[in-house]
Design a protein around this motif. Structure first.
Motif, PDB file in Angstrom:
ATOM      1  N   UNK A   1      -7.999  56.056  19.332  1.00  0.00           N
ATOM      2  CA  UNK A   1      -6.664  55.558  19.680  1.00  0.00           C
ATOM      3  C   UNK A   1      -6.754  54.483  20.756  1.00  0.00           C
ATOM      4  N   UNK A   2      -7.647  54.703  21.726  1.00  0.00           N
ATOM      5  CA  UNK A   2      -7.834  53.698  22.769  1.00  0.00           C
ATOM      6  C   UNK A   2      -8.334  52.379  22.217  1.00  0.00           C
ATOM      7  N   UNK A   3      -9.260  52.440  21.252  1.00  0.00           N
ATOM      8  CA  UNK A   3      -9.776  51.209  20.647  1.00  0.00           C
ATOM      9  C   UNK A   3      -8.685  50.475  19.878  1.00  0.00           C
ATOM     10  N   UNK A   4      -7.852  51.229  19.158  1.00  0.00           N
ATOM     11  CA  UNK A   4      -6.753  50.611  18.418  1.00  0.00           C
ATOM     12  C   UNK A   4      -5.753  49.981  19.379  1.00  0.00           C
ATOM     13  N   UNK A   5      -5.420  50.698  20.449  1.00  0.00           N
ATOM     14  CA  UNK A   5      -4.482  50.164  21.441  1.00  0.00           C
ATOM     15  C   UNK A   5      -5.002  48.876  22.067  1.00  0.00           C
ATOM     16  N   UNK A   6      -6.285  48.868  22.426  1.00  0.00           N
ATOM     17  CA  UNK A   6      -6.851  47.663  23.048  1.00  0.00           C
ATOM     18  C   UNK A   6      -6.828  46.488  22.086  1.00  0.00           C
ATOM     19  N   UNK A   7      -7.150  46.753  20.826  1.00  0.00           N
ATOM     20  CA  UNK A   7      -7.148  45.671  19.841  1.00  0.00           C
ATOM     21  C   UNK A   7      -5.746  45.112  19.635  1.00  0.00           C
ATOM     22  N   UNK A   8      -4.750  45.998  19.558  1.00  0.00           N
ATOM     23  CA  UNK A   8      -3.373  45.537  19.370  1.00  0.00           C
ATOM     24  C   UNK A   8      -2.851  44.806  20.600  1.00  0.00           C
ATOM     25  N   UNK A   9      -3.224  45.286  21.782  1.00  0.00           N
ATOM     26  CA  UNK A   9      -2.778  44.620  23.006  1.00  0.00           C
ATOM     27  C   UNK A   9      -3.372  43.226  23.104  1.00  0.00           C
ATOM     28  N   UNK A  10      -4.611  43.107  22.724  1.00  0.00           N
ATOM     29  CA  UNK A  10      -5.242  41.780  22.749  1.00  0.00           C
ATOM     30  C   UNK A  10      -4.535  40.841  21.779  1.00  0.00           C
ATOM     31  N   UNK A  11      -4.185  41.355  20.599  1.00  0.00           N
ATOM     32  CA  UNK A  11      -3.471  40.523  19.632  1.00  0.00           C
ATOM     33  C   UNK A  11      -2.075  40.150  20.150  1.00  0.00           C
ATOM     34  N   UNK A  12      -1.421  41.120  20.780  1.00  0.00           N
ATOM     35  CA  UNK A  12      -0.065  40.884  21.285  1.00  0.00           C
ATOM     36  C   UNK A  12      -0.055  39.772  22.328  1.00  0.00           C
TER      37      UNK A  12
END
Length: 539
Positions: free
Chosen positions: A251-262
């Motif tokens: 979940x942390x990896x997914x969150x970081x990836x989405x935050x970077x995209x955002x």
């Protein structure tokens, strides 16, 4: 190392490799059963005497016969090309689950339309039904690999996306043999040729039923801001509680990836288009992914799939029923080798090496087959039975199948499903699927004319393209096995590409060990599994 042993990017609880993940992949892969069945049954069905008699085949000139055959086959690919792009907004707004449902419904409508064709109504219903069925499978070919890759743990991602390829081969096996069956056991009649058309409804019906019960992709739910549903869905698929260390990390990896995209590009519908237009790195990856399907179709596989009776006739196989039997054996070889690819090769040998070896071996086989046809002058031969040279050519044709199937048949789909970041994955897969269907259409549309004009040169043509694909893969395609989806950017930034995989995996393992030390020092979540950390040795 056993056949089913795994190379993991991090210690993984055994619960993650559960029946649910395989069931979801199998249901989604009913899409590829539809594709595989069509690629096998249509070319043999339109060669049945019952089909030709009903639509007055003998009243057409040879050129008109080739044109009608090519139109029946290729309209499906034309529809699939557009369906691959239509799936992008469906997958983005409605999700992967409902995208699969829509693709199955459209395909079923098209397959049902074909069943209304007969000699009085003409071929119009078959043409229209082929276009609609193509739209359905084109959309499915976009969504299914994305859905599976977003669910899969990295260690078995290739195997699970390989289930998609396995569905393709199972559908093809049924399609190759069903025409042999109806030709051998039924008199020539309307029923004889309509049965293979009706069987198309089976995999699409299974997909409609299965789509009602499968889980939505957790990564898509995170992308749409539906966090509670996403965590619940991910926990169900992984069979782990939310506070398990494996779940916390994922979940942390997914969150970081989405935050970077955002923060860098945004998460809207049009953002991927803007990113592709302005980001050369993404454009490069789209180029690589799309070109893989040029080389895949350049191997000659779809010329063989759609026009297998013509192919075997060019080698010297005589008799319609005998040609259908040798076509069925071709389907058996493909399916058996696909099991080997799925269970062992894709996640152990890796994607890159399979493509290189498959292209080299397949090219050699096609050069030998073409040389035999040239020397033996098969087209003008009066022999009623195959001689020793013909048997040798058949051996190398089946050997080509052994080289091609575990390499170029499914591996391009695996690579395309895993090498893009979440927000651009749907658009990227649409481009990849569109590329596949574009080249598929061109091959299926002009194969009859190629065999008529080029004869043995067709085999030399495809053999040459396979040699060119070796150069492309060696210099431009990195190994992707075992690399988490969120780390594909790092993989493609490393140069040269033949060293990128080892360096990225080594860095990931160092980061993993540091993360776990930090969690333990902070007294964090419970650790899953009793195994020791993985060796730093690069797989």
């Amino acid at each position: 190392m056993g056949v089913l042993s795994l190379v993991e990017d991090r210690p993984t609880p055994k619960e993650v490799y559960n029946w649910r993940i395989y069931l979801l992949a199998a249901v989604a892969s009913c899409t590829s059963c539809m594709i595989g069945y069509d690629s096998a049954f249509i070319g043999t069905t339109i060669q049945l005497d019952s089909f030709k008699d009903e639509f007055n085949w003998d009243d057409m000139s040879p050129g008109k016969q080739d044109l009608v055959s090519a139109n029946i086959v290729s309209l499906y690919q034309a529809g699939a090309f557009f369906g691959a792009f239509f799936a992008y907004p469906i997958g983005h707004f409605w999700g992967r689950k409902w995208g699969l449902m829509c693709s199955a419904l459209v395909f079923t409508l098209g397959a049902g339309l074909m069943l209304g064709a007969n000699g009085d109504r003409g071929l119009g219903l078959i043409y229209g039904g082929r276009v609609l069925a193509g739209l359905g499978v084109g959309a499915g070919s976009n969504i299914t690999p994305i859905y599976i890759s977003e669910l899969a743990p990295p260690a078995i991602r290739g195997r699970l996306v390989g289930v998609y390829e396995l569905g393709w081969q199972i559908g093809g096996l049924v399609g190759f043999w069903i025409c042999y069956g109806v030709d051998s056991t039924m008199p020539a009649s309307h029923k004889q040729w309509i049965i293979p058309f009706a069987v198309q409804l089976i995999p699409s019906g299974l997909l409609i039923c299965g789509s009602m019960f499968i889980k939505e992709s957790p990564r898509w739910l995170f992308l749409r801001g539906r966090r509670e549903e996403a965590v619940e869905s991910l926990g169900w698929v992984r069979q782990l509680p939310e506070d398990h260390i494996y779940m916390v990390e994922e979940i942390g990896a997914i969150d970081r990836a989405l935050e970077e995209q955002r923060t860098t590009m945004g998460l809207g519908f049009w953002k991927p288009f803007m990113l592709v237009w302005t980001n050369k790195k993404i454009m490069y990856r789209l180029f690589v992914g799309s070109m893989l399907f040029l080389w895949q179709n350049g191997s000659g596989i779809n010329a063989i799939n759609y026009y297998s009776p013509t192919v075997f006739s060019s080698i010297g196989v005589k008799g319609g029923n005998t040609s259908l039997f040798t076509t069925g054996i071709f389907g058996v070889v493909k399916t058996v080798v696909t099991f080997v690819w799925l269970l062992w090769l894709i996640d152990h040998v890796g994607r890159r090496m399979l493509l290189l070896v498959g292209a080299a071996g397949g090219s050699i086989c096609l050069w030998i087959v073409g040389a035999y046809i040239k020397i033996a002058d098969v087209k003008n031969s009066d022999n009623t039975e195959m001689d020793g040279g013909g048997i040798m050519a058949m051996f190398f044709f089946y050997l080509w199948t052994v080289f091609y199937t575990p390499s170029w048949n499914g591996t391009p789909w695996v690579i395309n499903s895993e090498m893009f970041e979440p927000n651009i994955r749907s658009l990227a897969q649409a481009c990849a699927a569109g590329s596949n269907w574009l080249w598929n259409f061109l091959i299926s549309r002009f194969t009859p004319q190629m065999f008529d004009k080029m004869d043995y040169g067709v085999y030399f043509f495809f053999a040459t393209l396979m040699i060119c694909s070796i150069v492309f893969v060696f210099f431009l395609v990195p190994e992707t096995k075992g690399v988490p989806l969120e780390n594909m950017d790092s993989l493609f930034e490393h140069k040269p590409v033949w060293r990128a995989h080892g360096e990225v995996i080594a860095r990931l393992r160092e980061d993993e060990m540091q993360f776990r030390r930090d969690v333990e020092e902070a007294g964090g979540s419970k650790l899953g599994g009793e195994r020791a950390p993985p060796s730093p040795t690069t797989p």
